[in-house]
Design a protein around this motif. Sequence first.
Motif, mmCIF file in Angstrom:
data_model
loop_
_atom_site.group_PDB
_atom_site.id
_atom_site.type_symbol
_atom_site.label_atom_id
_atom_site.label_comp_id
_atom_site.label_asym_id
_atom_site.label_seq_id
_atom_site.Cartn_x
_atom_site.Cartn_y
_atom_site.Cartn_z
ATOM 1 N N TYR A 102 0.841 -1.192 0.000
ATOM 2 C CA TYR A 102 0.000 0.000 0.000
ATOM 3 C C TYR A 102 0.878 1.245 0.000
ATOM 4 O O TYR A 102 2.060 1.200 0.342
ATOM 5 C CB TYR A 102 -0.935 -0.033 1.209
ATOM 6 C CG TYR A 102 -1.860 -1.246 1.184
ATOM 7 C CD1 TYR A 102 -3.137 -1.163 0.654
ATOM 8 C CD2 TYR A 102 -1.422 -2.485 1.660
ATOM 9 C CE1 TYR A 102 -3.974 -2.274 0.603
ATOM 10 C CE2 TYR A 102 -2.245 -3.605 1.612
ATOM 11 C CZ TYR A 102 -3.524 -3.487 1.078
ATOM 12 O OH TYR A 102 -4.328 -4.594 1.017
ATOM 13 N N TYR A 103 0.276 2.353 -0.391
ATOM 14 C CA TYR A 103 1.062 3.548 -0.685
ATOM 15 C C TYR A 103 1.575 4.273 0.550
ATOM 16 O O TYR A 103 2.617 4.923 0.507
ATOM 17 C CB TYR A 103 0.210 4.492 -1.544
ATOM 18 C CG TYR A 103 0.931 5.726 -2.031
ATOM 19 C CD1 TYR A 103 2.220 5.645 -2.572
ATOM 20 C CD2 TYR A 103 0.328 6.981 -1.971
ATOM 21 C CE1 TYR A 103 2.874 6.772 -3.038
ATOM 22 C CE2 TYR A 103 0.976 8.113 -2.426
ATOM 23 C CZ TYR A 103 2.245 8.004 -2.959
ATOM 24 O OH TYR A 103 2.899 9.124 -3.412
ATOM 25 N N ASN A 104 0.881 4.178 1.661
ATOM 26 C CA ASN A 104 1.218 5.002 2.817
ATOM 27 C C ASN A 104 2.686 4.908 3.253
ATOM 28 O O ASN A 104 3.329 5.943 3.465
ATOM 29 C CB ASN A 104 0.280 4.670 3.981
ATOM 30 C CG ASN A 104 0.458 5.592 5.162
ATOM 31 O OD1 ASN A 104 1.330 5.375 5.990
ATOM 32 N ND2 ASN A 104 -0.356 6.647 5.232
ATOM 33 N N TYR A 107 4.774 6.752 0.687
ATOM 34 C CA TYR A 107 4.544 8.194 0.794
ATOM 35 C C TYR A 107 5.300 8.765 1.991
ATOM 36 O O TYR A 107 5.890 9.855 1.914
ATOM 37 C CB TYR A 107 3.051 8.464 0.925
ATOM 38 C CG TYR A 107 2.685 9.917 1.077
ATOM 39 C CD1 TYR A 107 2.625 10.761 -0.033
ATOM 40 C CD2 TYR A 107 2.392 10.447 2.339
ATOM 41 C CE1 TYR A 107 2.291 12.098 0.116
ATOM 42 C CE2 TYR A 107 2.055 11.782 2.492
ATOM 43 C CZ TYR A 107 2.003 12.603 1.374
ATOM 44 O OH TYR A 107 1.671 13.925 1.516
ATOM 45 N N VAL A 111 8.622 9.526 -2.270
ATOM 46 C CA VAL A 111 8.666 8.729 -3.493
ATOM 47 C C VAL A 111 10.075 8.639 -4.070
ATOM 48 O O VAL A 111 10.553 7.559 -4.418
ATOM 49 C CB VAL A 111 7.677 9.294 -4.543
ATOM 50 C CG1 VAL A 111 7.919 8.665 -5.915
ATOM 51 C CG2 VAL A 111 6.240 9.045 -4.094
ATOM 52 N N ILE A 128 0.871 -1.708 -6.059
ATOM 53 C CA ILE A 128 0.406 -0.838 -4.969
ATOM 54 C C ILE A 128 -1.121 -0.789 -5.063
ATOM 55 O O ILE A 128 -1.686 -0.122 -5.940
ATOM 56 C CB ILE A 128 1.028 0.562 -5.058
ATOM 57 C CG1 ILE A 128 2.563 0.444 -5.125
ATOM 58 C CG2 ILE A 128 0.598 1.403 -3.871
ATOM 59 C CD1 ILE A 128 3.202 -0.283 -3.952
ATOM 60 N N LEU A 131 -3.531 2.603 -5.238
ATOM 61 C CA LEU A 131 -3.267 3.709 -6.151
ATOM 62 C C LEU A 131 -3.938 3.426 -7.498
ATOM 63 O O LEU A 131 -3.412 2.666 -8.308
ATOM 64 C CB LEU A 131 -1.766 3.906 -6.351
ATOM 65 C CG LEU A 131 -1.018 4.738 -5.319
ATOM 66 C CD1 LEU A 131 0.442 4.885 -5.723
ATOM 67 C CD2 LEU A 131 -1.644 6.121 -5.134
ATOM 68 N N GLU A 138 1.523 10.090 -9.023
ATOM 69 C CA GLU A 138 2.041 9.917 -7.667
ATOM 70 C C GLU A 138 3.247 8.986 -7.632
ATOM 71 O O GLU A 138 4.274 9.295 -7.037
ATOM 72 C CB GLU A 138 0.952 9.361 -6.757
ATOM 73 C CG GLU A 138 -0.084 10.356 -6.310
ATOM 74 C CD GLU A 138 0.411 11.279 -5.207
ATOM 75 O OE1 GLU A 138 1.222 10.837 -4.385
ATOM 76 O OE2 GLU A 138 -0.026 12.435 -5.188
ATOM 77 N N LEU A 139 3.095 7.804 -8.258
ATOM 78 C CA LEU A 139 4.132 6.776 -8.146
ATOM 79 C C LEU A 139 4.358 6.006 -9.436
ATOM 80 O O LEU A 139 5.498 5.691 -9.766
ATOM 81 C CB LEU A 139 3.773 5.799 -7.019
ATOM 82 C CG LEU A 139 4.766 4.674 -6.751
ATOM 83 C CD1 LEU A 139 6.125 5.263 -6.311
ATOM 84 C CD2 LEU A 139 4.238 3.726 -5.680
#
Length: 263
Positions: A102-104, A107, A111, A128, A131, A138-139
Amino acid sequence: MTRIDAKFADLKAQGKKAFVSYIMAGDPDVATSLEIMRGLPAAGVDVIELGLPFTDPMADGPTIQLAGQRALDGGMTLKKTLEMAATFRKEDDTTPIVLMGYYNPIYSMGVDAFLKAAKAAGIDGLIIVDLPPEEDSELCLPAQEAGLNFIRLATPTTDDKRLPRVAQNTSGFVYYVSITGITGSAEADAGDVAPEVIRIREASGLPVIVGFGVNTPAKSQAIAEVADGVVVGSAIVSRIAAGDSVADVLSFVKSLSDGAHAA
């Protein structure tokens, strides 16, 4: 060409399907999970999905959730997960590693710092879960610029209107979630999966690997026969949770990979 691209090209040349295994980094502890990871290629694993533990894993069922909690309780972090990959890379420079999570945590690290560290650790691709394509800036796009594959999930509810957006900017392979729901909650059905694999492959031009609901060698073979490969996660993680020895876990993985490679 990434290690993932090279692996799928090699498998295609051999007329073989891919077997992808998932383990949670740090479960049940760092040393044991690293030992299992080191044994996966010899057990027939073509691509390793390395789970990044997170406190709120919304797509995962109880088996993976508890694995993540065990890892977190043992002090596992994103930094330590990347260190685990780097240690594996000292002995194996060919088996692709996909970091799934997951992105958290990414972040929180930042990145740019994460991508630099992931590349240095030998990570080849990212899945991910939280997202969507609308957040590619973002990524996804920075990851691809850094030389990492960004692997997208498609599901039974990804209709023809949504699919082109999902396929856009995806690379390496597409992960088809064979059921609606969380990991480990139902069994995949080859008859239902087959037409979806064709549809997604035509839209993306990429190999389609099927996961969720694959838990036996027979099921692994059945799904691999209608896809480009198969992913098994919860069934493996449940053996780790039960306290099976590393040798027994790897023996089970070998039975699953034999099923997929027999397709």
